[in-house]
Design an enzyme around this catalytic site. Sequence first.
Site, PDB file in Angstrom:
ATOM      1  N   LYS A   1       1.099  -1.241   0.301  1.00 12.01           N
ATOM      2  CA  LYS A   1      -0.155  -0.012   0.457  1.00 12.01           C
ATOM      3  C   LYS A   1       1.125   1.585   0.234  1.00 12.01           C
ATOM      4  CE  LYS A   1      -1.762  -1.212   3.890  1.00 12.01           C
ATOM      5  NZ  LYS A   1      -1.063  -2.003   4.353  1.00 12.01           N
TER       6      LYS A   1
ATOM      7  N   ARG B   1      -8.717   0.937   9.742  1.00  9.03           N
ATOM      8  CA  ARG B   1      -8.342  -0.120   9.975  1.00  9.03           C
ATOM      9  C   ARG B   1      -9.627  -1.111  10.252  1.00  9.03           C
ATOM     10  NH1 ARG B   1      -2.932   0.614   8.872  1.00  9.03           N
ATOM     11  NH2 ARG B   1      -1.576  -0.720  10.002  1.00  9.03           N
TER      12      ARG B   1
ATOM     13  N   ARG C   1      11.845  -5.274   4.478  1.00 15.16           N
ATOM     14  CA  ARG C   1      11.730  -3.704   3.920  1.00 15.16           C
ATOM     15  C   ARG C   1      12.727  -3.119   4.649  1.00 15.16           C
ATOM     16  NH1 ARG C   1       6.180  -1.283   4.882  1.00 15.16           N
ATOM     17  NH2 ARG C   1       6.429  -2.280   6.928  1.00 15.16           N
TER      18      ARG C   1
ATOM     19  N   ARG D   1      12.459  -1.050  10.180  1.00 15.98           N
ATOM     20  CA  ARG D   1      11.505  -0.489  11.580  1.00 15.98           C
ATOM     21  C   ARG D   1      11.431  -1.551  12.798  1.00 15.98           C
ATOM     22  NH1 ARG D   1       5.573   0.331   8.226  1.00 15.98           N
ATOM     23  NH2 ARG D   1       5.354  -0.330   9.583  1.00 15.98           N
TER      24      ARG D   1
ATOM     25  N   ARG E   1       1.290  -9.097  14.342  1.00 14.29           N
ATOM     26  CA  ARG E   1       0.691  -7.532  13.185  1.00 14.29           C
ATOM     27  C   ARG E   1      -0.620  -8.750  11.792  1.00 14.29           C
ATOM     28  NH1 ARG E   1       5.704  -4.494  10.539  1.00 14.29           N
ATOM     29  NH2 ARG E   1       3.907  -4.171   9.328  1.00 14.29           N
TER      30      ARG E   1
HETATM   31  P1  AP5 Z   1       4.831  -1.324   1.566  1.00 14.58           P
HETATM   32  O1  AP5 Z   1       4.495  -1.024   0.560  1.00 14.58           O
HETATM   33  O2  AP5 Z   1       5.908  -0.696   2.441  1.00 14.58           O
HETATM   34  O3  AP5 Z   1       3.505  -2.094   2.051  1.00 14.58           O
HETATM   35  P2  AP5 Z   1       2.647  -1.418   2.970  1.00 14.58           P
HETATM   36  O4  AP5 Z   1       1.204  -2.720   2.735  1.00 14.58           O
HETATM   37  O5  AP5 Z   1       2.503  -0.514   2.553  1.00 14.58           O
HETATM   38  O6  AP5 Z   1       3.090  -2.465   4.936  1.00 14.58           O
HETATM   39  P3  AP5 Z   1       2.763  -1.449   6.371  1.00 14.58           P
HETATM   40  O7  AP5 Z   1       4.405  -2.809   6.697  1.00 14.58           O
HETATM   41  O8  AP5 Z   1       3.725   0.076   6.228  1.00 14.58           O
HETATM   42  O9  AP5 Z   1       1.601  -2.103   6.401  1.00 14.58           O
HETATM   43  P4  AP5 Z   1       1.097  -1.708   8.047  1.00 14.58           P
HETATM   44  O10 AP5 Z   1      -0.417  -1.865   7.511  1.00 14.58           O
HETATM   45  O11 AP5 Z   1       1.435  -2.724   8.433  1.00 14.58           O
HETATM   46  O12 AP5 Z   1       2.216  -0.503   8.721  1.00 14.58           O
HETATM   47  P5  AP5 Z   1       1.488   1.285   8.863  1.00 14.58           P
HETATM   48  O13 AP5 Z   1       2.890   2.267   8.973  1.00 14.58           O
HETATM   49  O14 AP5 Z   1       0.523   1.494   8.246  1.00 14.58           O
HETATM   50  O15 AP5 Z   1       6.120  -2.518   1.127  1.00 14.58           O
HETATM   51  C1  AP5 Z   1       6.447  -3.795   1.458  1.00 14.58           C
HETATM   52  C2  AP5 Z   1       7.635  -4.438   1.121  1.00 14.58           C
HETATM   53  O16 AP5 Z   1       7.231  -4.812   0.122  1.00 14.58           O
HETATM   54  C3  AP5 Z   1       8.299  -3.559   0.944  1.00 14.58           C
HETATM   55  O17 AP5 Z   1       9.815  -3.442   1.505  1.00 14.58           O
HETATM   56  C4  AP5 Z   1       8.514  -2.903  -0.628  1.00 14.58           C
HETATM   57  O18 AP5 Z   1       9.972  -2.531  -0.635  1.00 14.58           O
HETATM   58  C5  AP5 Z   1       8.157  -4.437  -0.871  1.00 14.58           C
HETATM   59  N1  AP5 Z   1       7.075  -4.655  -1.954  1.00 14.58           N
HETATM   60  C6  AP5 Z   1       6.690  -3.401  -2.513  1.00 14.58           C
HETATM   61  N2  AP5 Z   1       5.830  -4.230  -3.348  1.00 14.58           N
HETATM   62  C7  AP5 Z   1       5.950  -4.600  -3.678  1.00 14.58           C
HETATM   63  C8  AP5 Z   1       5.927  -5.610  -4.635  1.00 14.58           C
HETATM   64  N3  AP5 Z   1       4.635  -5.571  -5.993  1.00 14.58           N
HETATM   65  N4  AP5 Z   1       6.489  -7.038  -4.814  1.00 14.58           N
HETATM   66  C9  AP5 Z   1       7.901  -6.788  -4.581  1.00 14.58           C
HETATM   67  N5  AP5 Z   1       8.306  -6.339  -2.813  1.00 14.58           N
HETATM   68  C10 AP5 Z   1       7.220  -5.494  -3.023  1.00 14.58           C
HETATM   69  O19 AP5 Z   1       1.410   1.208  10.444  1.00 14.58           O
HETATM   70  C11 AP5 Z   1       1.916   0.450  11.184  1.00 14.58           C
HETATM   71  C12 AP5 Z   1       1.823   0.687  12.777  1.00 14.58           C
HETATM   72  O20 AP5 Z   1       0.877   1.829  13.606  1.00 14.58           O
HETATM   73  C13 AP5 Z   1       0.177  -0.627  12.513  1.00 14.58           C
HETATM   74  O21 AP5 Z   1       0.897  -1.816  12.685  1.00 14.58           O
HETATM   75  C14 AP5 Z   1      -0.268   0.005  14.041  1.00 14.58           C
HETATM   76  O22 AP5 Z   1       0.565  -0.061  15.781  1.00 14.58           O
HETATM   77  C15 AP5 Z   1      -0.139   1.880  14.386  1.00 14.58           C
HETATM   78  N6  AP5 Z   1      -1.631   2.316  13.275  1.00 14.58           N
HETATM   79  C16 AP5 Z   1      -1.235   2.308  11.625  1.00 14.58           C
HETATM   80  N7  AP5 Z   1      -2.421   3.016  11.122  1.00 14.58           N
HETATM   81  C17 AP5 Z   1      -3.103   2.648  12.423  1.00 14.58           C
HETATM   82  C18 AP5 Z   1      -4.449   2.889  12.573  1.00 14.58           C
HETATM   83  N8  AP5 Z   1      -5.587   2.828  10.911  1.00 14.58           N
HETATM   84  N9  AP5 Z   1      -5.773   2.334  13.498  1.00 14.58           N
HETATM   85  C19 AP5 Z   1      -4.502   1.578  14.689  1.00 14.58           C
HETATM   86  N10 AP5 Z   1      -3.219   1.420  14.266  1.00 14.58           N
HETATM   87  C20 AP5 Z   1      -2.715   1.749  13.015  1.00 14.58           C
END
Ligand code: AP5
Length: 221
Positions: free
Chosen positions: A14, A89, A125, A158, A169
């Site tokens: 995403k 979420r 990542r 991270r 997660r």
């Molecule tokens: P990447 O694009 O970084 O994936 P992502 O879907 O953005 O994954 P996240 O881990 O950032 O999502 P998340 O939802 O857990 O974390 P967030 O920061 O929102 O890609 C991942 C990897 O794959 C990278 O290395 C990339 O290079 C690679 N890749 C991408 N596309 C590819 C492809 N096509 N082919 C091959 N490789 C590829 O949240 C973190 C924490 O914050 C949560 O756990 C929670 O504690 C808190 N939080 C955030 N938002 C909320 C909310 N709304 N409510 C409550 N808690 C929240």
Amino acid sequence: MNITVFLGAPGSGKGTQAKKLAQDKGFFHFSTGDMLRAEIKKGTELGTKARAYIDKGELVPDTVMIELIEDSLLRVRRDGNVLLDGFPRTLAQAKALDSKQSTSVGLSILFEVPETLLIERLTGRRSCSQCAEPYHIVFIPPKVSGLCDKCGGKLTQRTDDTEDVVKRRLEVFKRQNDELLHYYASKKNLARIDANRSVNDIQQELSHVIEQWYTLNHSVN
Ligand code: AP5
């Protein structure tokens, strides 16, 4: 305000796609994960509170997240195109977003990736400590190991991308995901993307899906 939300498991890509769309099409991009990490870096009260949840792989409470996103959306002009990455979420967050006419969601897009790939994507990542450009040590490696291709910044991992926290997660995601998908499917604004392809292929399909949606429903600037 035209709001598109990106849904999908941690590691489904995403953030990678949201950053590209924001650059290419001028969307206002809000990543709640990035926002919380910025608060942690600044050492704010919110950051300290959020860290306790993030480091365990748990969700930050809904009330905190809803207030954070509502405050952010206040800064967007009324005809702006907004991309939400990581919010909502939970069902409570989705309903809060739709509770005001000005912030209701137009299109939701689910990134689908086989679960077996997610742990490898997340533990491999890395991102640039200066410009936040995302990388993967195997799938999207930098030209020079450990350094950003764009600005030469140091790549970092991270704290919640360790295997144990990643597993938690993914469990948390599975617990919330069904009712969230059901909510958007019942509104008939849910599109699904096969996100197990190259970054470029996914980017092209996303642009197409979003343009088609807004041509039919609104106009994209
Ligand atoms: P990447 O694009 O970084 O994936 P992502 O879907 O953005 O994954 P996240 O881990 O950032 O999502 P998340 O939802 O857990 O974390 P967030 O920061 O929102 O890609 C991942 C990897 O794959 C990278 O290395 C990339 O290079 C690679 N890749 C991408 N596309 C590819 C492809 N096509 N082919 C091959 N490789 C590829 O949240 C973190 C924490 O914050 C949560 O756990 C929670 O504690 C808190 N939080 C955030 N938002 C909320 C909310 N709304 N409510 C409550 N808690 C929240």
